[in-house]
Design a protein around this motif. Structure first.
Motif, short mmCIF file in Angstrom:
data_model
loop_
_atom_site.label_atom_id
_atom_site.label_comp_id
_atom_site.label_asym_id
_atom_site.label_seq_id
_atom_site.Cartn_x
_atom_site.Cartn_y
_atom_site.Cartn_z
N GLY A 129 33.29 48.65 45.91
CA GLY A 129 32.03 49.32 45.61
C GLY A 129 31.05 48.38 44.95
O GLY A 129 31.34 47.21 44.68
N LYS A 130 29.87 48.93 44.68
CA LYS A 130 28.81 48.16 44.05
C LYS A 130 28.98 48.18 42.54
O LYS A 130 29.34 49.20 41.96
N MET A 131 28.75 47.04 41.91
CA MET A 131 28.83 46.94 40.46
C MET A 131 27.49 47.41 39.88
O MET A 131 26.44 46.99 40.33
N THR A 132 27.57 48.30 38.89
CA THR A 132 26.37 48.80 38.23
C THR A 132 26.54 48.70 36.71
O THR A 132 27.67 48.56 36.22
N ILE B 299 36.32 45.00 49.39
CA ILE B 299 35.23 45.44 48.53
C ILE B 299 35.41 46.93 48.23
O ILE B 299 35.53 47.75 49.14
N ARG C 180 27.43 38.16 41.54
CA ARG C 180 28.47 39.03 42.08
C ARG C 180 28.13 40.47 41.72
O ARG C 180 28.39 40.91 40.62
N GLY C 181 27.60 41.21 42.66
CA GLY C 181 27.18 42.58 42.40
C GLY C 181 28.10 43.62 42.98
O GLY C 181 27.67 44.71 43.34
N PHE C 182 29.39 43.31 43.09
CA PHE C 182 30.33 44.26 43.66
C PHE C 182 31.69 44.16 42.98
O PHE C 182 31.99 43.18 42.32
N ILE C 183 32.49 45.19 43.17
CA ILE C 183 33.86 45.26 42.66
C ILE C 183 34.78 45.05 43.85
O ILE C 183 34.55 45.61 44.93
N SER C 184 35.83 44.24 43.68
CA SER C 184 36.73 44.00 44.79
C SER C 184 38.16 43.79 44.28
O SER C 184 38.38 43.61 43.09
N LYS D 65 28.97 51.42 35.50
CA LYS D 65 30.40 51.12 35.71
C LYS D 65 30.89 50.07 34.73
O LYS D 65 31.99 50.17 34.19
#
Length: 173
Positions: free
Chosen positions: A69-72, A67, A133-137, A75
């Motif tokens: 970071g958090k997806m916003t 992971i 899916r609220g994150f970047i990986s 971004k």
């Protein structure tokens, strides 16, 4: 170590499978990382070992997702704007080369169109998947260990060369 695999040959040359098949050969070394297995094969190549008889096999593969970071919204829209602008400028440059008298108009149109479409589709895609899916990986396929296999005709020589490498590595640490 891995148990020996069967060998398929045509004439004197080993057949290169076109479809996924099990590897062939006998285990001559086992390593914790792919880098160590590569170093072992490099050592074999430097010792004039026939490396075309060698295969590196990842045993117990795992998919690892790290992971980042958090997806916003910021971004998502920033990334969409950047990639859309780059594609739009590229498309505009191609169009301006095809029509040299048009000046900067195709480049500007390409930039605006690429930016607009990518922002729209990026926002729609994020809105549709935001609750899932609220994150970047980043995903990576790794193995628990890496075995180096050699065809039986050279397996003993390969084991001896890799044992020599391991002994030299132990003395240098």
């Amino acid at each position: 170590m891995t148990t020996a695999f069967t060998q398929t040959t045509i004439g004197r040359q080993q057949a290169r499978p076109q479809l996924p098949t099990l590897p062939t050969g006998w285990p001559i070394g086992s390593y914790e990382s792919y880098e160590q297995a590569q170093r072992a094969v490099d050592h074999l190549a430097g010792a004039e070992f026939p490396v075309t008889d060698v295969t590196i096999v990842g045993v117990e593969p795992m998919l690892v997702e790290r992971i980042a970071g958090k997806m916003t919204w910021g971004k998502v829209l920033g990334s969409a704007a950047t990639s859309g602008a780059m594609f739009g400028v590229f498309l505009g440059l191609v169009l301006s080369l095809l029509n040299p008298g048009a000046g900067l108009v195709p480049i500007v149109i390409g930039l605006v169109a690429g930016l607009g479409f990518n922002l729209l589709f990026g926002a729609l895609g994020y809105a549709a998947n935001r609750n899932k899916r609220g994150f970047i990986s980043q995903s990576q396929l790794v193995a628990r260990r890496y075995d180096v296999l050699s065809q039986p005709r050279n397996a003993e020589k390969g084991r001896a060369l890799l044992a020599d490498l391991a002994a030299r590595s132990a003395w240098s640490h």
